[in-house]
Design a protein around this motif. Structure first.
Motif, mmCIF file in Angstrom:
data_model
loop_
_atom_site.group_PDB
_atom_site.id
_atom_site.type_symbol
_atom_site.label_atom_id
_atom_site.label_comp_id
_atom_site.label_asym_id
_atom_site.label_seq_id
_atom_site.Cartn_x
_atom_site.Cartn_y
_atom_site.Cartn_z
ATOM 1 N N TRP A 3 7.581 -21.940 -23.293
ATOM 2 C CA TRP A 3 8.089 -20.597 -23.030
ATOM 3 C C TRP A 3 8.869 -20.517 -21.732
ATOM 4 O O TRP A 3 9.741 -19.666 -21.561
ATOM 5 N N LYS A 6 12.704 -20.692 -22.047
ATOM 6 C CA LYS A 6 13.364 -19.441 -22.416
ATOM 7 C C LYS A 6 13.597 -18.577 -21.176
ATOM 8 O O LYS A 6 14.670 -17.996 -21.001
ATOM 9 N N ASN A 9 16.333 -20.195 -19.077
ATOM 10 C CA ASN A 9 17.649 -20.000 -19.683
ATOM 11 C C ASN A 9 18.170 -18.590 -19.407
ATOM 12 O O ASN A 9 19.334 -18.414 -19.033
ATOM 13 N N ARG A 10 17.310 -17.592 -19.561
ATOM 14 C CA ARG A 10 17.717 -16.209 -19.282
ATOM 15 C C ARG A 10 18.116 -16.045 -17.822
ATOM 16 O O ARG A 10 19.137 -15.435 -17.501
#
Length: 86
Positions: A3, A6, A9-10
C-alpha cells in the motif's frame, strides 16, 4: 503490491504538480513581463517587475504551497518491513 507504493505514487504526482506550477509561474512572469524593451520595464524595490514577480513572489508562493501540501496532503508512512501476523 504494498500500500505504501500507492501513497508514494500519489505524493510523487503532487511533487510533479508543484514543480509544474513553479515553472509556469516563473515562465509566465519572466517571459510575459520581461519580453519587452528594457526601457519600458517597471521596477519594484529596484528590481524589474518580471524578476520580482517570477523569482521573489514565486519563491514565497511556492514556500507557502509546499507548507500547505506537507501539512494537509502528505502522509507519514512507516519504512520498516511489515511483519505478517497471520
Amino acid at each position: 503490491m504494498d500500500w505504501r507504493f500507492k501513497v508514494a505514487n500519489r505524493e510523487a504526482w503532487i511533487g510533479v504538480a508543484l514543480a509544474a506550477i513553479n515553472f509556469l509561474w516563473w515562465y509566465g512572469f519572466a517571459y510575459g513581463l520581461g519580453s519587452g524593451p528594457v526601457s519600458e520595464y517597471q521596477f519594484i524595490f529596484g528590481m524589474p517587475a518580471w524578476f520580482f514577480y517570477s523569482c521573489v513572489v514565486g519563491s514565497f508562493l511556492m514556500i507557502i504551497l509546499v507548507i500547505i501540501v506537507v501539512k494537509f496532503f502528505l502522509t507519514e508512512v512507516p519504512l520498516d518491513e511489515e511483519e505478517d501476523h497471520s
